[in-house]
Design a protein around this motif. Structure first.
Motif, PDB file in Angstrom:
ATOM      1  N   MET A 176      -6.891   9.589  -3.082  1.00 51.27           N
ATOM      2  CA  MET A 176      -7.510   8.124  -3.169  1.00 51.27           C
ATOM      3  C   MET A 176      -7.071   7.056  -1.877  1.00 51.27           C
ATOM      4  N   SER A 177      -7.818   6.135  -1.502  1.00 51.57           N
ATOM      5  CA  SER A 177      -7.530   5.129  -0.483  1.00 51.57           C
ATOM      6  C   SER A 177      -6.613   4.319  -1.017  1.00 51.57           C
ATOM      7  N   SER A 178      -5.791   3.670   0.010  1.00 49.07           N
ATOM      8  CA  SER A 178      -4.573   2.857  -0.376  1.00 49.07           C
ATOM      9  C   SER A 178      -5.024   1.585  -1.214  1.00 49.07           C
ATOM     10  N   LEU A 179      -6.338   1.309  -0.799  1.00 50.47           N
ATOM     11  CA  LEU A 179      -6.847   0.228  -1.724  1.00 50.47           C
ATOM     12  C   LEU A 179      -7.007   0.396  -3.211  1.00 50.47           C
TER      13      LEU A 179
ATOM     14  N   TYR B 261      -5.334   2.873  -4.909  1.00 52.03           N
ATOM     15  CA  TYR B 261      -3.912   2.729  -5.432  1.00 52.03           C
ATOM     16  C   TYR B 261      -3.557   1.329  -5.798  1.00 52.03           C
ATOM     17  N   ILE B 262      -3.727   0.379  -4.866  1.00 51.39           N
ATOM     18  CA  ILE B 262      -3.230  -0.853  -5.155  1.00 51.39           C
ATOM     19  C   ILE B 262      -4.022  -1.750  -6.139  1.00 51.39           C
ATOM     20  N   ILE B 263      -5.209  -1.356  -6.448  1.00 48.39           N
ATOM     21  CA  ILE B 263      -6.007  -2.005  -7.591  1.00 48.39           C
ATOM     22  C   ILE B 263      -5.672  -1.387  -9.031  1.00 48.39           C
ATOM     23  N   LEU B 264      -5.336  -0.006  -8.778  1.00 46.78           N
ATOM     24  CA  LEU B 264      -5.032   0.617 -10.173  1.00 46.78           C
ATOM     25  C   LEU B 264      -3.498   0.123 -10.341  1.00 46.78           C
ATOM     26  N   ALA B 265      -2.457  -0.029  -9.416  1.00 44.69           N
ATOM     27  CA  ALA B 265      -1.088  -0.255  -9.770  1.00 44.69           C
ATOM     28  C   ALA B 265      -1.046  -1.670 -10.206  1.00 44.69           C
ATOM     29  N   SER B 266      -1.818  -2.837  -9.361  1.00 48.34           N
ATOM     30  CA  SER B 266      -2.116  -3.928  -9.895  1.00 48.34           C
ATOM     31  C   SER B 266      -2.552  -4.364 -11.383  1.00 48.34           C
TER      32      SER B 266
ATOM     33  N   ILE C 149       3.342  -7.813  -3.485  1.00 48.40           N
ATOM     34  CA  ILE C 149       4.688  -6.921  -3.239  1.00 48.40           C
ATOM     35  C   ILE C 149       4.038  -5.370  -3.516  1.00 48.40           C
ATOM     36  N   ILE C 150       3.264  -5.345  -4.522  1.00 47.20           N
ATOM     37  CA  ILE C 150       2.647  -3.809  -4.791  1.00 47.20           C
ATOM     38  C   ILE C 150       1.779  -3.496  -3.546  1.00 47.20           C
ATOM     39  N   ALA C 151       0.966  -4.208  -2.961  1.00 51.10           N
ATOM     40  CA  ALA C 151       0.267  -3.957  -1.747  1.00 51.10           C
ATOM     41  C   ALA C 151       1.090  -3.521  -0.646  1.00 51.10           C
ATOM     42  N   ALA C 152       2.093  -4.275  -0.483  1.00 51.00           N
ATOM     43  CA  ALA C 152       2.958  -3.999   0.776  1.00 51.00           C
ATOM     44  C   ALA C 152       3.738  -2.819   0.507  1.00 51.00           C
ATOM     45  N   ALA C 153       4.105  -2.457  -0.688  1.00 45.92           N
ATOM     46  CA  ALA C 153       4.877  -1.019  -0.933  1.00 45.92           C
ATOM     47  C   ALA C 153       3.736   0.153  -0.776  1.00 45.92           C
ATOM     48  N   PHE C 154       2.610  -0.020  -1.322  1.00 45.69           N
ATOM     49  CA  PHE C 154       1.747   1.138  -1.131  1.00 45.69           C
ATOM     50  C   PHE C 154       1.213   1.355   0.334  1.00 45.69           C
ATOM     51  N   LEU C 155       0.984   0.121   1.178  1.00 47.98           N
ATOM     52  CA  LEU C 155       0.915   0.356   2.733  1.00 47.98           C
ATOM     53  C   LEU C 155       1.927   1.027   3.259  1.00 47.98           C
ATOM     54  N   THR C 156       3.392   1.143   2.703  1.00 49.61           N
ATOM     55  CA  THR C 156       4.188   1.763   3.412  1.00 49.61           C
ATOM     56  C   THR C 156       4.134   3.219   3.010  1.00 49.61           C
ATOM     57  N   SER C 157       4.186   3.453   1.857  1.00 48.60           N
ATOM     58  CA  SER C 157       3.765   4.941   0.958  1.00 48.60           C
ATOM     59  C   SER C 157       3.503   4.787  -0.259  1.00 48.60           C
ATOM     60  N   VAL C 158       2.742   6.005  -0.521  1.00 44.64           N
ATOM     61  CA  VAL C 158       2.238   5.979  -2.116  1.00 44.64           C
ATOM     62  C   VAL C 158       3.301   6.044  -3.129  1.00 44.64           C
ATOM     63  N   PRO C 159       4.439   6.983  -2.664  1.00 43.01           N
ATOM     64  CA  PRO C 159       5.571   7.054  -3.685  1.00 43.01           C
ATOM     65  C   PRO C 159       6.380   5.903  -3.986  1.00 43.01           C
ATOM     66  N   LEU C 160       6.403   4.882  -2.646  1.00 42.55           N
ATOM     67  CA  LEU C 160       6.990   3.748  -2.925  1.00 42.55           C
ATOM     68  C   LEU C 160       6.356   2.653  -3.661  1.00 42.55           C
ATOM     69  N   GLY C 161       5.165   2.881  -3.495  1.00 36.46           N
ATOM     70  CA  GLY C 161       3.936   1.838  -4.188  1.00 36.46           C
ATOM     71  C   GLY C 161       4.267   2.257  -5.764  1.00 36.46           C
ATOM     72  N   MET C 162       4.312   3.217  -5.998  1.00 35.97           N
ATOM     73  CA  MET C 162       4.393   4.027  -7.384  1.00 35.97           C
ATOM     74  C   MET C 162       5.753   3.383  -8.279  1.00 35.97           C
ATOM     75  N   ILE C 163       6.544   3.476  -7.425  1.00 34.99           N
ATOM     76  CA  ILE C 163       8.033   3.178  -7.869  1.00 34.99           C
ATOM     77  C   ILE C 163       8.151   1.614  -8.108  1.00 34.99           C
ATOM     78  N   THR C 164       7.444   0.698  -7.106  1.00 31.53           N
ATOM     79  CA  THR C 164       7.408  -0.564  -7.087  1.00 31.53           C
ATOM     80  C   THR C 164       6.597  -0.909  -8.387  1.00 31.53           C
ATOM     81  N   ALA C 165       5.615  -0.346  -8.746  1.00 28.33           N
ATOM     82  CA  ALA C 165       4.602  -0.891  -9.918  1.00 28.33           C
ATOM     83  C   ALA C 165       5.428  -0.652 -10.935  1.00 28.33           C
ATOM     84  N   LEU C 166       6.075   0.626 -11.197  1.00 30.88           N
ATOM     85  CA  LEU C 166       7.108   0.694 -12.359  1.00 30.88           C
ATOM     86  C   LEU C 166       8.058  -0.280 -12.599  1.00 30.88           C
ATOM     87  N   ALA C 167       8.505  -0.665 -11.495  1.00 28.22           N
ATOM     88  CA  ALA C 167       9.903  -1.698 -11.619  1.00 28.22           C
ATOM     89  C   ALA C 167       9.206  -3.103 -11.926  1.00 28.22           C
TER      90      ALA C 167
END
Length: 258
Positions: free
Chosen positions: A1-4, A6-11, A128-146
């Motif tokens: 999946m694209s970063s966008l 991931y960002i939409i689903l996590a948001s 914040i979620i977008a910034a995390a996923f643009l850094t890496s997918v694992p970091l984005g997932m951890i951020t969304a859970l947090a």
């Protein structure tokens, strides 16, 4: 999946999942318990504002003076907004909005204030979620859970305030759902223009904190003073402490997830 994607689903997950869990907790309380549990909501609001949101605003690089000035301006802004709500209901002192309030009802004012402030906060969560996923997918997932973890106790408090303010359960859910969609808006906008949006994060956070502080101190705490007996006071103090403790506990969980 694209970063966008991931960002939409996590948001969506960050906003909607925390909303659903909070709704189940808040709606399981009986109507008679809602005014009592407002003390918990006060603690959750103040804990989130002072222990989570304002420190995060300072970590974003804004100076203490800028964050403090924005906080002060926000409190004055929400005072004026509340005045506008009163003026919308009536133009004379004989209006019911100026009459002594019935316990458990404030004509929707505190509910409206908290919804506006929570929308700012949810928007920042999306950034914040977008910034995390643009850094890496694992970091984005951890951020969304947090974010889901730290939103739940605050969302419970928001639901309780809306119910206490006179909204029905359906209205409270609809308002919180609309507010949660700001997470998606913040995430998508940040994906397109992270640098420009990120610069406004400290101001949005300070405004979110100001709404929580204003509602807790100006609208909710005065209602607690209607019950001055010792037993009621002890109950209120314990529930306020529980609200603060729930924020501290989720912050501790977030620290472990990070």
């Amino acid at each position: 999946m694209s970063s966008l994607s991931y960002i939409i689903l996590a948001s969506l997950a960050g906003g909607v999942l925390s909303l659903l869990v909070a709704a189940m907790v808040a709606f399981s309380a009986s109507a008679a318990l809602v005014p009592v549990l407002v003390s918990y909501a006060i603690g959750a609001l103040l804990g989130a504002a002072f222990l989570e949101i304002l420190p995060h605003a300072l970590k974003e690089g804004a100076s203490v003076s800028i964050v403090s000035a924005t906080l002060l301006a926000g409190i004055l802004l929400f005072f004026l907004l509340e005045k506008l709500v009163l003026w919308r209901h009536c133009h004379t002192t004989a209006c019911e909005a100026h009459a002594p309030q019935q316990p458990g009802h404030d004509h929707g004012r505190s509910g409206l204030m908290i919804t506006i402030g929570d929308t700012f906060h949810n928007f920042v969560d999306g950034v914040i979620i977008a910034a995390a996923f643009l850094t890496s997918v694992p970091l984005g997932m951890i951020t969304a859970l947090a974010i889901i973890a730290h939103e739940i106790p605050q969302e419970v408090g928001d639901f309780l305030i809306l119910l206490h303010s006179g909204y029905s359960k359906a209205q409270a859910f609809a308002l919180n759902l609309l507010s949660s969609l700001a997470t998606l808006v913040g995430g998508v906008l940040a994906w397109y223009a992270l640098e420009a949006v990120h610069g406004w994060v400290p101001f949005a956070l300070a405004l979110a904190a100001s709404s929580m502080i204003y509602v807790a101190v100006a609208d909710l705490i005065p209602g607690l003073h209607r019950r001055a007996e010792l037993g009621a006071t002890l109950q209120q103090v314990l529930l306020i402490a529980l609200g603060v403790a729930s924020i501290v506990a989720t912050e501790h969980l977030v620290g472990h997830l990070a």
